[in-house]
Scaffold this motif. Structure first.
Motif: not given
Length: 125
Positions: A15-24, A26-39
């Motif tokens: 209950m302490i760690y899973l919300p932190m995992v999910l925040i990270v 979600e933020k990383d997913r957004k970075i990938v979506e907005d990033g200049k990844f080829k695939l």
């Protein structure tokens, strides 16, 4: 004083760690979506799979804590520590966690989730 049952401790930790995992995630997913990844799609699918797993574990954790009348709330935070308050059996217990420990454990959980996803286990990597 009512002590938290030992079998509940893993759920409290989740209950302490899973919300932190999910925040990270979600933020990383957004970075990938907005990033200049080829695939982008493989990365997004991988992150989405891990998010689903973490959300399912968080839901299971919340159900367990609710059934056992245990509450976990975040307390005070400073540069070094974050305090968590556990309520069980009418008693309150406070524990302080080093922020570095919280970060390291979150990173450890992320690694284990990514290594356990079906994408890695299918190909044998």
């Amino acid at each position: 004083m009512a002590l938290i049952p030992p079998e509940a401790l893993p759920y409290i930790e989740r209950m302490i760690y899973l919300p932190m995992v999910l925040i990270v995630l979600e933020k990383d997913r957004k970075i990938v979506e907005d990033g200049k990844f080829k695939l982008k799609r493989p990365y997004i699918q991988l992150v989405d799979e891990v998010i689903k797993t973490a959300q399912a574990e968080l839901q299971e954790t919340m159900i367990y804590l609710q059934r056992h009348h245990i509450k976990v709330t975040r307390g005070k935070t400073d540069d070094t520590f974050t305090e968590y308050v556990f309520l069980y059996g009418g008693y309150e217990e406070q524990r302080r966690y080093l922020n570095v420990r919280l970060r390291n454990k979150t990173e450890e959980l992320l690694t284990s989730y990514f290594c356990a996803t079906k994408y890695f286990t299918k190909t044998g990597h």
